[in-house]
Design an enzyme around this catalytic site. Structure first.
Site, short mmCIF file in Angstrom:
data_model
loop_
_atom_site.label_atom_id
_atom_site.label_comp_id
_atom_site.label_asym_id
_atom_site.label_seq_id
_atom_site.Cartn_x
_atom_site.Cartn_y
_atom_site.Cartn_z
N CYS A 380 27.50 52.72 97.69
CA CYS A 380 26.72 53.53 96.76
C CYS A 380 27.56 54.67 96.19
O CYS A 380 28.42 54.42 95.36
CB CYS A 380 25.44 54.04 97.45
SG CYS A 380 24.17 54.57 96.28
N HIS A 515 23.34 48.89 99.01
CA HIS A 515 23.42 49.26 100.42
C HIS A 515 23.36 47.99 101.28
O HIS A 515 22.27 47.56 101.68
CB HIS A 515 22.26 50.19 100.81
CG HIS A 515 22.40 51.58 100.29
ND1 HIS A 515 22.97 52.59 101.03
CD2 HIS A 515 22.06 52.13 99.10
CE1 HIS A 515 22.95 53.71 100.33
NE2 HIS A 515 22.42 53.46 99.15
N GLU A 517 23.92 47.51 104.29
CA GLU A 517 23.42 47.72 105.65
C GLU A 517 21.92 47.44 105.77
O GLU A 517 21.41 47.14 106.86
CB GLU A 517 23.71 49.15 106.12
CG GLU A 517 22.95 50.27 105.41
CD GLU A 517 23.65 50.80 104.17
OE1 GLU A 517 23.39 51.97 103.79
OE2 GLU A 517 24.46 50.05 103.57
#
Length: 541
Positions: A380, A515, A517
């Site tokens: 990001c 993102h 994750e």
């Protein structure tokens, strides 16, 4: 009809209700049941999207664009599946919905009250979640006795009355403290907590007892007798080396036997073979690697919960322990000696964030990774700063900047687009004066991956869906100059927005706007994060 398991917490916060809930859920799922989870947050914010990471930790983003509590991330990682934004609601959402209905006249002029209108709104949302599932686990945030939790307690009490005692179960997570001076474990806090629950009208059928020490049988009998709970339904939860060991610890205590007896589920035999293997590699890996984690919230690690877990999961699949070297990006600006730490690591990760604070330190870390050929992953803001660093130091655009930091910059290499299509296909408008809540690109978007790139090597496909949470984009007006100088745009959205960049003349330098994750799971690690850990391990060797 779905069956409901309600998880409440007593004595104090941070006992691990989320991990407890997720552990029970994953055992039930591995037993072949169709399971989902719900988190209720008693605060008045509509969602945690505008809350400081120091205040509430990470904001987890769901596939359908919800900004939710970080426990939803735990649920997804344990269940290995996506969960909707409907699976997390707050008191703010409940009251907002009820007031909107009152203004529309939905209540036909009646006096609107906590009971029945607020409690009915709560029950309706819980029942809606349970429509297509065998089991719904509902975690109630806060602690028993909190004034803001009382409407929820009343609502779940009513649900048990409505669905019947064989279709609802109350699990209470509590503390059994060890008093060092006395050399004893004390049951009184748990007894008082259960008394408070019973005063409200709820009798728990199971206790999950957090403790530093193993509970003796005599103490478990005392708890069972004083709290009116079956002896085998008193489950101890001592600290584990990893949260992923908790389901195994519960299974050893036959937790499913008690749950099955109460909810009439029959014999449950979860297949935890793969889970066990991964846990062993987390606890005792064959190798290790050191990653520099550069961010602005490193003093509050809950702010990066999903990313930390993603590194652990990738390490488990590579039989490697990921040791994190925490580096505050703001300190990196003023303490040159911290640059020496970057020389000792095997990979550098620059995480996301908002605002200008700490950006200069991130730029220093990125420049070091680029020039030293150290494996780099930017996420990001970590991608946007990578573009700014490259533009300034390679292209020579000294004024290259993000409009987030300087709205009037002459070189807006990162800028605020006026309109975009959101995850649901609706057009959204945003300007510098747009309210912060809900005006970002949120949720899952397609990324078209360019073949022959490092991104493609990681994903092994030309299209992935990853989740976003940001307002600013890379300015395509600079794309040709960047690519001519050696920065490859390796991923774009179908509308042409830049999703990923990498460096041509670097062993492994990849930065992504999304993102990764948020789509990472223990049993299905995100491929770009796993590849980063793998390349860092190669760099070390």
């Amino acid at each position: 009809m779905a069956k409901y398991i309600f998880i409440t917490g007593g004595v104090l916060s941070s006992l691990g209700k989320g991990v407890t809930s997720a552990s029970i859920a994953t055992l039930l799922k591995h037993s072949g049941l169709n399971v989902t989870m719900l988190k209720i947050d008693p605060y008045l914010n509509v969602d945690p999207g505008t809350m400081s990471p120091f205040e509430h930790g990470e904001v987890f983003v769901t596939e359908d664009g919800g900004e939710t509590d970080l426990d939803i991330g735990n649920y997804e990682r344990f269940l290995n599946e996506s969960i909707s934004k409907k699976n997390n609601f707050t008191t703010g959402q409940i009251y907002l919905s009820v007031i909107e209905k009152e203004r529309r006249g939905d209540y036909l002029g009646k006096t609107v009250q906590i009971i029945p209108h607020i409690t009915n709104e709560i029950k309706d949302r819980i029942y809606e979640i349970g429509k297509d599932f065998d089991i719904v686990l509902i975690e109630l945030g806060g602690t028993v006795g909190d004034i803001e939790g009382l409407p929820y307690m009343e609502a779940i009490r009513q649900i048990r009355q409505e669905v019947g005692s064989r279709n609802a179960m109350f699990v209470h997570v509590t503390l059994v403290p060890y008093i060092k001076a006395a050399g004893e474990l004390k049951t009184k806090p748990t007894q008082h907590s259960v008394q408070e629950l019973r005063r409200i009208g709820i009798t728990p059928q199971m206790l999950i007892c957090r403790s530093e020490a193993t509970l003796p049988k005599s103490l478990k009998r005392k708890l069972a007798n004083s709290c009116d709970i079956d002896y085998h339904s008193v489950i101890e939860a001592t600290d584990a080396k990893t949260i992923y060991k908790v389901p195994i610890n519960f299974l050893k205590q036959n937790i499913l036997t008690s749950i099955s007896e109460h909810l009439n589920l029959g014999e449950l035999n979860p297949d935890m073979t793969q889970w066990n293997e991964l846990v062993k590699k987390i606890v005792e890996p064959a190798d290790e690697v050191k990653i520099a984690f550069v961010g602005k919230y490193v003093t509050h690690k809950e702010s990066y919960k999903s990313l930390i877990e993603a590194l652990i999961h990738s390490g488990a699949w590579l039989d490697t322990r990921v040791n994190i070297e925490w580096i505050d990006s703001e300190d990196l600006e003023t303490k040159p000696e911290l640059m020496e730490k970057l020389e000792e690591v095997d990979g550098i990760l620059v995480a996301g964030g908002f605002g200008q604070r700490g950006v200069a330190g991130k730029l220093k870390a990125i420049q070091f990774a680029r020039e030293s050929k150290t494996p780099y992953l930017g996420i990001c803001l970590g991608m946007q700063t990578a573009v700014i660093e490259f533009a300034r130091n390679v292209l020579g655009i000294k004024d290259a900047e993000s409009q987030e930091f300087d709205p009037d910059t002459k070189e807006p290499i990162i800028y605020l687009i006026d309109e975009f299509i959101d995850a649901s296909g609706e057009k959204q408008l945003r300007t510098h004066t747009t309210p912060l809540g809900g005006t970002m690109r949120l949720g899952g978007y397609e990324c078209l991956v360019k073949e022959g790139t490092k991104l493609y090597d990681a994903y092994q496909t030309d299209k992935v869906i990853e989740r976003h949470r940001h307002r600013y984009e890379m300015n395509n007006a600079y794309a040709d100059r960047l690519e001519e100088a050696g920065m490859i745009i390796s991923g774009r959205s179908k509308e042409g927005l830049v999703e990923a960049v990498e460096l041509k003349d670097h062993p492994w330098f990849v930065a992504v706007q999304f993102h990764p994750e948020f789509t990472n799971r223990l049993q299905n690690p995100n491929k770009i994060i796993k590849k980063f850990v793998e390349k860092s391990l190669e760099f070390k060797k």
